[in-house]
Motif scaffolding. Sequence first.
Motif, short mmCIF file in Angstrom:
data_model
loop_
_atom_site.label_atom_id
_atom_site.label_comp_id
_atom_site.label_asym_id
_atom_site.label_seq_id
_atom_site.Cartn_x
_atom_site.Cartn_y
_atom_site.Cartn_z
N HIS A 1 -25.44 -1.65 42.10
CA HIS A 1 -26.34 -2.48 42.90
C HIS A 1 -27.43 -3.12 42.04
O HIS A 1 -28.04 -4.10 42.45
CB HIS A 1 -27.00 -1.64 44.00
N MET A 2 -27.68 -2.56 40.87
CA MET A 2 -28.73 -3.10 40.02
C MET A 2 -28.39 -4.54 39.64
O MET A 2 -27.22 -4.90 39.49
CB MET A 2 -28.89 -2.26 38.75
N GLY A 3 -29.42 -5.36 39.45
CA GLY A 3 -29.19 -6.75 39.10
C GLY A 3 -29.04 -6.93 37.60
O GLY A 3 -29.77 -6.30 36.82
N GLU A 4 -28.08 -7.75 37.19
CA GLU A 4 -27.93 -8.11 35.78
C GLU A 4 -28.19 -9.61 35.64
O GLU A 4 -27.55 -10.43 36.30
CB GLU A 4 -26.52 -7.79 35.25
N VAL A 5 -29.12 -9.95 34.77
CA VAL A 5 -29.49 -11.35 34.55
C VAL A 5 -29.33 -11.63 33.06
O VAL A 5 -29.91 -10.92 32.23
CB VAL A 5 -30.94 -11.63 34.99
N LEU A 6 -28.54 -12.64 32.74
CA LEU A 6 -28.34 -13.01 31.34
C LEU A 6 -29.24 -14.19 31.01
O LEU A 6 -29.29 -15.17 31.77
CB LEU A 6 -26.89 -13.41 31.09
N VAL A 7 -29.96 -14.07 29.91
CA VAL A 7 -30.79 -15.17 29.43
C VAL A 7 -30.29 -15.51 28.03
O VAL A 7 -30.31 -14.65 27.14
CB VAL A 7 -32.28 -14.80 29.43
N THR A 8 -29.82 -16.73 27.87
CA THR A 8 -29.19 -17.13 26.61
C THR A 8 -29.77 -18.45 26.14
O THR A 8 -30.33 -19.23 26.91
CB THR A 8 -27.66 -17.31 26.80
N GLY A 9 -29.61 -18.70 24.85
CA GLY A 9 -30.03 -19.98 24.28
C GLY A 9 -30.95 -19.77 23.09
O GLY A 9 -31.51 -18.68 22.89
N GLU B 1 -29.19 -13.87 23.00
CA GLU B 1 -28.60 -13.35 24.24
C GLU B 1 -29.33 -12.07 24.68
O GLU B 1 -29.33 -11.07 23.97
CB GLU B 1 -27.11 -13.07 24.01
N PHE B 2 -29.91 -12.13 25.87
CA PHE B 2 -30.62 -10.98 26.44
C PHE B 2 -30.01 -10.64 27.79
O PHE B 2 -29.76 -11.53 28.61
CB PHE B 2 -32.10 -11.32 26.65
N LEU B 3 -29.83 -9.35 28.02
CA LEU B 3 -29.38 -8.87 29.33
C LEU B 3 -30.57 -8.15 29.98
O LEU B 3 -31.13 -7.23 29.39
CB LEU B 3 -28.21 -7.90 29.19
N ILE B 4 -30.93 -8.61 31.16
CA ILE B 4 -32.07 -8.03 31.86
C ILE B 4 -31.56 -7.30 33.09
O ILE B 4 -30.80 -7.86 33.88
CB ILE B 4 -33.06 -9.14 32.28
N VAL B 5 -31.95 -6.04 33.23
CA VAL B 5 -31.54 -5.26 34.40
C VAL B 5 -32.73 -5.13 35.34
O VAL B 5 -33.80 -4.64 34.94
CB VAL B 5 -30.97 -3.89 34.00
N ALA B 6 -32.52 -5.62 36.56
CA ALA B 6 -33.58 -5.67 37.57
C ALA B 6 -33.23 -4.76 38.74
O ALA B 6 -32.06 -4.42 38.95
CB ALA B 6 -33.75 -7.11 38.08
N ASN B 7 -34.24 -4.38 39.50
CA ASN B 7 -33.99 -3.61 40.72
C ASN B 7 -33.25 -4.47 41.74
O ASN B 7 -33.51 -5.67 41.86
CB ASN B 7 -35.31 -3.12 41.31
N ALA B 8 -32.37 -3.81 42.50
CA ALA B 8 -31.52 -4.55 43.44
C ALA B 8 -32.36 -5.38 44.40
O ALA B 8 -32.06 -6.56 44.65
CB ALA B 8 -30.63 -3.57 44.20
N ALA B 9 -33.42 -4.79 44.93
CA ALA B 9 -34.21 -5.49 45.94
C ALA B 9 -34.94 -6.69 45.36
O ALA B 9 -35.36 -7.58 46.10
CB ALA B 9 -35.21 -4.52 46.57
N ASN B 10 -35.12 -6.71 44.05
CA ASN B 10 -35.93 -7.76 43.42
C ASN B 10 -35.11 -8.77 42.63
O ASN B 10 -35.68 -9.70 42.06
CB ASN B 10 -36.96 -7.13 42.48
N THR B 11 -33.81 -8.57 42.56
CA THR B 11 -33.00 -9.40 41.66
C THR B 11 -33.16 -10.89 41.96
O THR B 11 -33.35 -11.70 41.05
CB THR B 11 -31.52 -8.98 41.75
N ALA B 12 -33.11 -11.25 43.24
CA ALA B 12 -33.21 -12.67 43.58
C ALA B 12 -34.56 -13.23 43.14
O ALA B 12 -34.63 -14.35 42.59
CB ALA B 12 -33.01 -12.87 45.08
N ALA B 13 -35.63 -12.47 43.35
CA ALA B 13 -36.96 -12.93 42.96
C ALA B 13 -37.07 -13.04 41.44
O ALA B 13 -37.67 -13.99 40.92
CB ALA B 13 -38.03 -11.98 43.49
#
Lengths: 131, 379
Positions: free
Chosen positions: B58-66, B114-126
């Motif tokens: 359920h945890m959020g994964e956000v990739l930031v690249t560039g 390339e960075f992988l950011i793991v966010a809380n499920a409830a906050n991933t969209a924000a």
Amino acid sequence: MSVPEELYYTAEHEWISISDTVARVGITDYAQRALGDVVYVSVPAVGTKVTAGDPCGEVESTKSVSDIFSPADGEVIEVNPEIDDDPGLVNSDPYGAGWLFKIALDSADDVPPGLLTAAEYQALTQEQGQE
Amino acid sequence: MPDPQSPAPRRTPLAAVHEALGAAMTDFAGWLMPLRYRSETAEHVAVRTAAGLFDLSHMGEVLVTGADAGAALDYALTGQASAIAPGRARYTMICAPDGGVIDDLIVYRLAAAEFLIVANAANTAAVVAELTERASGFAAAVADRTDGYALIAVQGPSAAAILGPLTADDLTGLRYYSSREATVAGRRALVARTGYTGEDGFEIFVAPRDAIPLWDALTEAGQGSGLRPAGLAARDSLRLEAGMPLYGNELSREVTPFDAGLGRVVRLDKPGDFVGRAALARRAAAGPSRVLTGLIGQTRRVPRHGYQVLWNGEPCGVVTSGAHSPTLGKPIAMAYLSPGAAESARAAQEAGQGRLAVDIRGSAEPAMLAPLPFYRRPD
């Protein structure tokens, strides 16, 4: 989930076992499963007058706390001496070693009013389980 | 009662496995998650003494690249992502301009750009929305990859011994807060030595289709080692013993990292501006308006989230998290206290006079201050 035929139940998930004018009270298998591991039980002291439907104690689990409602009118005459040291008995044996307290019933009727049969309680929990 | 307004919770790739194991499932942040399998206390103890297996998909994964990904994150987050070496990870936060915490995060630098950011499920969209906006002036792309990953954690003193035989890649050399690509049970994975339990352990990111095979392989590898599947209830009591904050309890938009005792994640010394810098600098200079404190209950009753803390019978703070601690055998809690009350209570306690209590449903139950964490793993 276990719902013994010979017991009566409340909508608040207590069970009551009636023998003449003495009743033994505990919480149901459904209740202990919903609560999770019980870490502390507060039961009314011997001599306490209890009223059907009124809170008279609490069951505290790892995640939550729930009131215990007396299933009938009467006076507490005994509490489970094991339950303070080993509240996990409520989880491991809710209808047996995990009983909570005994009351001397005020009424000499066969069954105090408002209680549910095993079948009625089973139907209630099935409704509540369908979330 | 079912709420007709709320959509059905999302299922992780492992939901059917949890159901087959007989787990009590709960809706957590819009996901159907295992709360416990049988006894959450037994699951907690297994993680402290052997190992536990967690589904964290359920945890959020956000990739930031560039090319400017590091610079964009330096501006967006409180930490200095550009200073993280590839293969390393850092605990950090994303704050609002007023310094309030939007989420706490782990940032894994996978490669230079390339960075992988793991966010809380409830906050991933924000988090995704904020990162996208904050990165807009940079050569950096932000992508929500939550659906692209399953996340399985193995946590506990036996974790390395269980995971090791499933891979030919070297994990013994993988340091705490590091990650590497590895082939685990024949599946490509990103293996990180991170966790939320206070124990040694690994978090393993795999493609969703590989989640069940990996779970099964870990379950089999853990037979004989005391490995147990562990649910959210155990995860919560484990992190509380370890003194780790939970977003929504200790952290929120109404508190700054300094309030939570986590001022170290705010790198005021990093070059350039970042969102929240001015407000956080003022807060750092002024000192916190509340202090996150550990409490140990002196009776059997458990302080819970939202209960008032009393000093000499007067309200002086509020409990943010509380539980019965399986390791200590006592109720433990974290609470925000006013700095004055915290200081007075500490002095009184050192003089042998405890006058601190928690209002537990109308009854003032004595409590003692305790340093955080409540539990530290033996070396």
